[in-house]
Design a protein around this motif. Structure first.
Motif, short mmCIF file in Angstrom:
data_model
loop_
_atom_site.label_atom_id
_atom_site.label_comp_id
_atom_site.label_asym_id
_atom_site.label_seq_id
_atom_site.Cartn_x
_atom_site.Cartn_y
_atom_site.Cartn_z
N TYR A 112 -0.05 6.44 -0.99
CA TYR A 112 -0.83 5.38 -0.35
C TYR A 112 -1.83 4.87 -1.36
CZ TYR A 112 -3.92 2.95 2.87
OH TYR A 112 -4.68 2.01 3.49
N ASN A 113 -1.88 3.57 -1.59
CA ASN A 113 -2.79 2.95 -2.55
C ASN A 113 -3.91 2.27 -1.76
OD1 ASN A 113 -4.10 1.65 -4.59
ND2 ASN A 113 -2.33 0.50 -5.29
N ALA A 114 -5.10 2.86 -1.78
CA ALA A 114 -6.24 2.33 -1.03
C ALA A 114 -7.00 1.29 -1.83
CB ALA A 114 -7.18 3.46 -0.64
N ARG B 257 0.80 -1.23 0.00
CA ARG B 257 0.00 0.00 0.00
C ARG B 257 0.84 1.28 0.00
NH1 ARG B 257 -5.53 -0.56 0.94
NH2 ARG B 257 -6.13 -2.62 1.66
N TRP B 258 2.00 1.29 0.61
CA TRP B 258 2.80 2.49 0.77
C TRP B 258 4.00 2.51 -0.18
CZ3 TRP B 258 1.36 6.64 3.46
CH2 TRP B 258 0.39 6.49 4.44
#
Length: 99
Positions: A90-92, A59-60
């Motif tokens: 940040y990949n949500a 995610r980071w």
């Protein structure tokens, strides 16, 4: 080569040539380099950028970029450019693994 009319104060064509490369060292680290040359009536310049992108987790991610060069602007003189930038992402939307 791209032509555009960047500002109403300048008459004539304006061009940008961008050349670069990216190398992926492994799944987490990639390096890149690019050179941007601008020409035309008014501002002209030559800029070099170097950077590294790091994937910390799924995610980071983070990155570091350095840029140096000179922009020549006839009415205002030469501008020496030196930039250091730090980025974080940040990949949500990471998909959940299937069971």
């Amino acid at each position: 080569m791209e032509t555009q009319h960047p500002d109403q104060l300048y008459r004539g064509r304006f061009g940008t040539l961008l050349v670069g490369s990216r190398s992926k060292l492994n799944d987490r680290v990639s390096l890149y380099e690019e050179t941007r040359r601008t020409t035309g009536y008014g501002q002209a310049g030559l800029l070099h950028a170097f950077g590294v992108d790091l994937v910390l987790t799924e995610r980071w991610s983070t990155g570091l970029k350095m840029e140096t060069g000179t922009i020549s602007d006839p009415p205002n003189g030469d501008i020496k450019r030196r930039v250091v930038a730090l980025s974080m992402g940040y990949n949500a939307t990471v998909l959940a693994s299937s069971l």
